[in-house]
Design an enzyme around this catalytic site. Structure first.
Site, PDB file in Angstrom:
ATOM      1  N   TYR A 129      -9.104   6.072   7.082  1.00  0.00           N
ATOM      2  CA  TYR A 129      -9.312   6.435   8.485  1.00  0.00           C
ATOM      3  C   TYR A 129     -10.259   7.623   8.470  1.00  0.00           C
ATOM      4  CZ  TYR A 129      -5.111   3.702   9.814  1.00  0.00           C
ATOM      5  OH  TYR A 129      -4.191   2.717  10.030  1.00  0.00           O
ATOM      6  N   HIS A 169       0.854  -1.190   0.000  1.00  0.00           N
ATOM      7  CA  HIS A 169       0.000   0.000   0.000  1.00  0.00           C
ATOM      8  C   HIS A 169       0.890   1.239   0.000  1.00  0.00           C
ATOM      9  CE1 HIS A 169      -4.196  -1.551   1.290  1.00  0.00           C
ATOM     10  NE2 HIS A 169      -3.549  -2.498   0.669  1.00  0.00           N
ATOM     11  N   PRO A 211      -4.575   0.498  18.855  1.00  0.00           N
ATOM     12  CA  PRO A 211      -4.384  -0.038  17.502  1.00  0.00           C
ATOM     13  C   PRO A 211      -4.251   1.002  16.388  1.00  0.00           C
ATOM     14  CG  PRO A 211      -6.640  -0.419  18.243  1.00  0.00           C
ATOM     15  CD  PRO A 211      -5.886   0.112  19.426  1.00  0.00           C
ATOM     16  N   TYR A 255       4.109   6.293   9.961  1.00  0.00           N
ATOM     17  CA  TYR A 255       3.255   5.171   9.569  1.00  0.00           C
ATOM     18  C   TYR A 255       4.078   4.071   8.880  1.00  0.00           C
ATOM     19  CZ  TYR A 255      -1.228   2.996   8.366  1.00  0.00           C
ATOM     20  OH  TYR A 255      -2.295   2.136   8.277  1.00  0.00           O
ATOM     21  N   LYS A 271       0.870  -0.074  14.981  1.00  0.00           N
ATOM     22  CA  LYS A 271       2.290  -0.132  15.368  1.00  0.00           C
ATOM     23  C   LYS A 271       2.656  -1.400  16.151  1.00  0.00           C
ATOM     24  CE  LYS A 271       4.355   3.283  13.614  1.00  0.00           C
ATOM     25  NZ  LYS A 271       4.125   2.677  12.303  1.00  0.00           N
TER      26      LYS A 271
HETATM   27  C1  DHB Z   1      -5.600  -2.604  10.652  1.00  0.00           C
HETATM   28  C2  DHB Z   1      -5.514  -2.357  12.011  1.00  0.00           C
HETATM   29  C3  DHB Z   1      -5.079  -1.147  12.448  1.00  0.00           C
HETATM   30  O1  DHB Z   1      -4.987  -0.897  13.770  1.00  0.00           O
HETATM   31  C4  DHB Z   1      -4.723  -0.142  11.564  1.00  0.00           C
HETATM   32  O2  DHB Z   1      -4.323   1.059  12.039  1.00  0.00           O
HETATM   33  C5  DHB Z   1      -4.793  -0.399  10.233  1.00  0.00           C
HETATM   34  C6  DHB Z   1      -5.227  -1.629   9.771  1.00  0.00           C
HETATM   35  C7  DHB Z   1      -6.081  -3.924  10.167  1.00  0.00           C
HETATM   36  O3  DHB Z   1      -6.382  -4.788  10.981  1.00  0.00           O
HETATM   37  O4  DHB Z   1      -6.236  -4.080   8.943  1.00  0.00           O
END
Ligand code: DHB
Length: 391
Positions: free
Chosen positions: A205, A76, A294, A386, A298
């Site tokens: 997001y 990505h 989450p 990121y 990370k």
């Molecule tokens: C996913 C989980 C995340 O916490 C994130 O920031 C991006 C993707 C995932 O499970 O696809």
């Protein structure tokens, strides 16, 4: 009945951190034993996050040039931040020359388990560690219960806690299992896996009037999505129709492809760093050392960064009798850990609604998001964090 075995490094936990550490140690000629309380099947089927940083992929590719990251996984080159329906793409290669890969953690685990077992690694499932003794002495010991209920004692030169957030190694290092720096958040994520075609090519997001949602993917026909919920939400309380209505209301501008939901879970949000990451002849890595919320994915990447630092330190200790890197482990690892803690906290705080938020807070939050997406410096910081800081 008690059995005693001896090794150089006893690794508690066969998650990504423990398995990759055993691999890097083997490459450096250092012997290890890995134990995990779960079965191989449980380890391979635990659903976790799906985003790998550039540095993680570089390491997995170096470990195995045929890694499925490049065939099953998907590169990505950006993410979208959606502000009240307005999309802003963060172009990773354009900003920092790096990318991320969507490749779920359980696939990494399958690859690493196959690789380690294929190389003859002493790797024992269904073995539950109960405590670690004598970390101040030359020969620390892991005391565990074997699959058949008998006692197993692993005598080692060094013990590594890669055993997750409920680590049994942590008390031997930090004094207590809870001693550390801690923050809880008054919300959680409701996560689903569904059978549907992707609704977007990249992750979205979204900070919407109705709250946060994240649109992620898993494959051509399986998708992962999340939305902000109460920390005590019951994953089974909502109907599928209500879940789709909630998600759809939070990504204005995208018509979600709906499909059968075959898994639901509620992910708690916490930030934690253990006060001590190393004591005597024992150290913590991954979730045993820290937890991140989450947002920004990370967790596993940070665990793997810890392990790269620790593997070098143990190599120097065993190979060259040089303790300088192991003495510096906590400090070296902490620098990255706190950058990742900050990034995860920041992404979380920018995108979610707090119960006490008033109109000022919401407008300020949009101002903050605009300061990021409308500025090359802002987008570059986000892209750098990121995709992962270089080690
Ligand atoms: C996913 C989980 C995340 O916490 C994130 O920031 C991006 C993707 C995932 O499970 O696809």
């Amino acid at each position: 009945m008690s059995t005693s075995i001896r090794t150089q490094v006893a690794i508690v936990g066969a998650g990504p951190a423990g398995l990759i550490l055993s691999h890097l140690l083997a490459e450096a000629g250092v012997e290890s034993v890995v134990i995990d309380q779960r079965s191989r099947d449980e380890i391979e089927s635990t659903i976790r996050a799906g985003i790998l940083e550039q540095g993680t992929v570089d390491l997995l590719t170096r470990i195995d040039t045929n890694t499925r990251v490049h065939t099953v996984g998907d590169r990505h080159d950006g993410i979208e931040l959606r502000l009240r329906g307005e999309g802003h793409r963060i172009d990773f290669p354009g900003l920092v020359g790096r990318s991320v890969w969507l490749y779920p953690q359980h696939e990494v685990l399958k690859d690493m388990l196959a690789l380690r077992l294929g190389s003859g690694q002493d790797l024992r499932f269904n073995v539950t560690a109960s405590r670690v003794d004598d970390v101040d002495a030359d020969r620390p010991r892991v005391v565990a219960t074997d699959a058949d209920g008998s006692e197993l004692v692993i005598e080692a030169d060094f013990v590594v806690g890669a055993d997750g957030s409920r680590s049994v190694v942590r008390p031997a290092i930090a004094g207590t299992s809870r001693d550390g720096y801690f923050r809880e958040y008054p919300f959680a994520w409701f996560g689903i896996l569904c059978e549907a075609p992707a609704s977007a090519d990249e992750l979205i997001y979204s900070n919407s009037e109705n709250g946060f949602a994240l649109i992620s993917q898993r494959s051509h026909d399986v998708q992962r999505m999340y939305f902000q919920c109460a920390p005590d939400a019951d994953p089974n309380a909502m109907s599928e129709a209500e879940i789709w209505e909630t998600l759809q209301a939070r990504v204005p501008g995208t018509a979600l492809n709906e499909g059968r939901i075959f898994q639901r879970d509620v992910l708690r949000f916490r930030s934690f760093v253990a006060r001590e990451l190393r004591h005597g002849r024992a150290a913590l890595v991954g979730d045993a050392a820290h937890t991140v919320p989450p947002t920004g994915a990370k967790g596993m990447n940070l665990a793997i960064a810890d392990v790269m630092i620790l593997a070098d330190a143990l190599h120097a200790m065993f190979g060259e009798n040089d303790a300088r890197l192991i003495d510096a482990y906590a400090e070296t690892a902490s620098r990255r850990i706190w950058k990742a803690q900050n990034f995860s906290w920041w992404m979380t705080s920018m995108l979610h609604k707090l119960p006490e938020h008033n109109e000022f807070d919401e407008r300020r939050q949009l101002g903050e998001l605009r300061s990021v997406v409308e500025s090359e410096a802002g987008r570059t910081y986000l892209a750098e964090a990121y995709t992962g800081w270089t080690l």
